[in-house]
Design a protein around this motif. Structure first.
Motif, PDB file in Angstrom:
ATOM      1  N   UNK A 109      36.917  36.257  34.042  1.00  0.00           N
ATOM      2  CA  UNK A 109      36.541  35.930  35.957  1.00  0.00           C
ATOM      3  C   UNK A 109      36.461  37.188  36.562  1.00  0.00           C
ATOM      4  N   UNK A 110      35.875  36.747  37.958  1.00  0.00           N
ATOM      5  CA  UNK A 110      35.387  37.636  38.614  1.00  0.00           C
ATOM      6  C   UNK A 110      35.791  37.187  40.178  1.00  0.00           C
ATOM      7  N   UNK A 111      36.481  38.005  40.709  1.00  0.00           N
ATOM      8  CA  UNK A 111      36.280  37.330  42.325  1.00  0.00           C
ATOM      9  C   UNK A 111      35.464  37.698  42.776  1.00  0.00           C
ATOM     10  N   UNK A 112      34.827  36.045  43.357  1.00  0.00           N
ATOM     11  CA  UNK A 112      33.240  36.361  44.286  1.00  0.00           C
ATOM     12  C   UNK A 112      34.156  36.872  45.883  1.00  0.00           C
ATOM     13  N   UNK A 113      34.915  36.358  46.453  1.00  0.00           N
ATOM     14  CA  UNK A 113      35.162  36.533  47.833  1.00  0.00           C
ATOM     15  C   UNK A 113      36.123  35.678  48.076  1.00  0.00           C
ATOM     16  N   UNK A 114      36.555  36.236  49.577  1.00  0.00           N
ATOM     17  CA  UNK A 114      38.162  35.170  50.070  1.00  0.00           C
ATOM     18  C   UNK A 114      37.854  34.721  51.263  1.00  0.00           C
ATOM     19  N   UNK A 115      37.821  33.788  50.997  1.00  0.00           N
ATOM     20  CA  UNK A 115      37.859  33.022  53.254  1.00  0.00           C
ATOM     21  C   UNK A 115      38.690  33.214  53.607  1.00  0.00           C
ATOM     22  N   UNK A 116      38.379  32.789  56.025  1.00  0.00           N
ATOM     23  CA  UNK A 116      39.765  33.190  56.227  1.00  0.00           C
ATOM     24  C   UNK A 116      40.773  32.310  56.170  1.00  0.00           C
ATOM     25  N   UNK A 117      40.689  31.636  55.407  1.00  0.00           N
ATOM     26  CA  UNK A 117      42.883  30.728  54.588  1.00  0.00           C
ATOM     27  C   UNK A 117      43.163  31.691  53.857  1.00  0.00           C
ATOM     28  N   UNK A 118      42.538  31.877  53.150  1.00  0.00           N
ATOM     29  CA  UNK A 118      43.272  33.037  52.046  1.00  0.00           C
ATOM     30  C   UNK A 118      42.871  32.739  50.778  1.00  0.00           C
ATOM     31  N   UNK A 119      41.562  31.638  50.532  1.00  0.00           N
ATOM     32  CA  UNK A 119      40.920  30.924  49.109  1.00  0.00           C
ATOM     33  C   UNK A 119      40.546  31.955  48.798  1.00  0.00           C
ATOM     34  N   UNK A 120      40.566  32.315  47.714  1.00  0.00           N
ATOM     35  CA  UNK A 120      39.461  33.414  46.319  1.00  0.00           C
ATOM     36  C   UNK A 120      38.843  32.191  45.592  1.00  0.00           C
ATOM     37  N   UNK A 121      37.420  33.131  46.055  1.00  0.00           N
ATOM     38  CA  UNK A 121      36.506  31.967  45.021  1.00  0.00           C
ATOM     39  C   UNK A 121      35.793  32.684  43.844  1.00  0.00           C
ATOM     40  N   UNK A 122      36.100  32.591  42.583  1.00  0.00           N
ATOM     41  CA  UNK A 122      36.352  33.017  40.806  1.00  0.00           C
ATOM     42  C   UNK A 122      34.902  31.972  40.620  1.00  0.00           C
ATOM     43  N   UNK A 123      34.196  33.754  40.434  1.00  0.00           N
ATOM     44  CA  UNK A 123      33.365  33.269  39.218  1.00  0.00           C
ATOM     45  C   UNK A 123      34.059  33.976  38.108  1.00  0.00           C
ATOM     46  N   UNK A 124      32.741  33.812  37.125  1.00  0.00           N
ATOM     47  CA  UNK A 124      32.668  34.233  35.621  1.00  0.00           C
ATOM     48  C   UNK A 124      32.006  34.969  35.399  1.00  0.00           C
ATOM     49  N   UNK A 125      32.173  36.083  34.072  1.00  0.00           N
ATOM     50  CA  UNK A 125      31.184  37.246  33.888  1.00  0.00           C
ATOM     51  C   UNK A 125      31.355  36.863  32.520  1.00  0.00           C
ATOM     52  N   UNK A 126      30.882  37.737  31.269  1.00  0.00           N
ATOM     53  CA  UNK A 126      31.038  38.333  30.327  1.00  0.00           C
ATOM     54  C   UNK A 126      31.376  39.552  29.771  1.00  0.00           C
ATOM     55  N   UNK A 127      32.695  39.930  29.447  1.00  0.00           N
ATOM     56  CA  UNK A 127      32.639  41.005  28.977  1.00  0.00           C
ATOM     57  C   UNK A 127      32.817  41.550  27.502  1.00  0.00           C
ATOM     58  N   UNK A 128      32.561  42.774  27.452  1.00  0.00           N
ATOM     59  CA  UNK A 128      32.262  43.781  25.861  1.00  0.00           C
ATOM     60  C   UNK A 128      33.708  42.737  25.457  1.00  0.00           C
ATOM     61  N   UNK A 129      33.770  42.636  24.178  1.00  0.00           N
ATOM     62  CA  UNK A 129      34.587  42.951  23.688  1.00  0.00           C
ATOM     63  C   UNK A 129      35.266  43.916  23.049  1.00  0.00           C
TER      64      UNK A 129
END
Length: 129
Positions: A109-129
């Motif tokens: 998972x990758x944090x994308x940003x946080x809104x004014x209410x403190x809710x963090x938007x989370x995206x995804x990616x892939x990392x090497x094993x």
């Protein structure tokens, strides 16, 4: 802090994973909502958990992007147990010495940003094993 997935098919639990819509007639998998299967025309779908590890089948190193998007980054397609998933390759330098076809990767998972209410938007990616 409260977290919210950036896309509906990302499940944020103890073990984050992706969930695909799977055609009940032929098994084709899709992300997001579908009205009909592009493979067989079926109209019924179930949910299928997508494996969290896979193999990078194609990628490009993006050098130019919209304003505010940090470059370079690696955009790729990962075969996760037969399901093709588009996602960025993260947590590794974006160059051909560190990113190669056939490399094993895992969902992260990758944090994308946080809104004014403190809710963090989370995206995804892939990392090497």
């Amino acid at each position: 802090m409260s977290r919210m997935p950036l896309v509906d098919y990302l499940v944020l639990d103890d073990e984050p994973h992706l969930v695909a819509a799977e055609c009940t007639a032929c098994g084709a998998r899709y992300f997001d909502r579908r009205s009909a299967c592009a493979h067989c025309g079926g109209v019924e779908f179930g949910s299928a958990d997508v494996p969290t590890e896979g193999v990078l089948t194609t990628f490009t190193i993006v050098q130019f992007a919209a304003a505010g998007v940090e470059v370079p980054f690696v955009a790729g397609v990962v075969d996760c147990g037969g399901t093709s998933v588009r996602g960025n390759v993260v947590n590794t330098p974006p160059d051909p010495e560190h990113v190669t076809l056939g490399m094993r990767v895992r969902l992260t998972t990758v944090p994308v940003g946080t809104d004014s209410a403190g809710i963090e938007a989370v995206g995804y990616g892939f990392e090497p094993v």
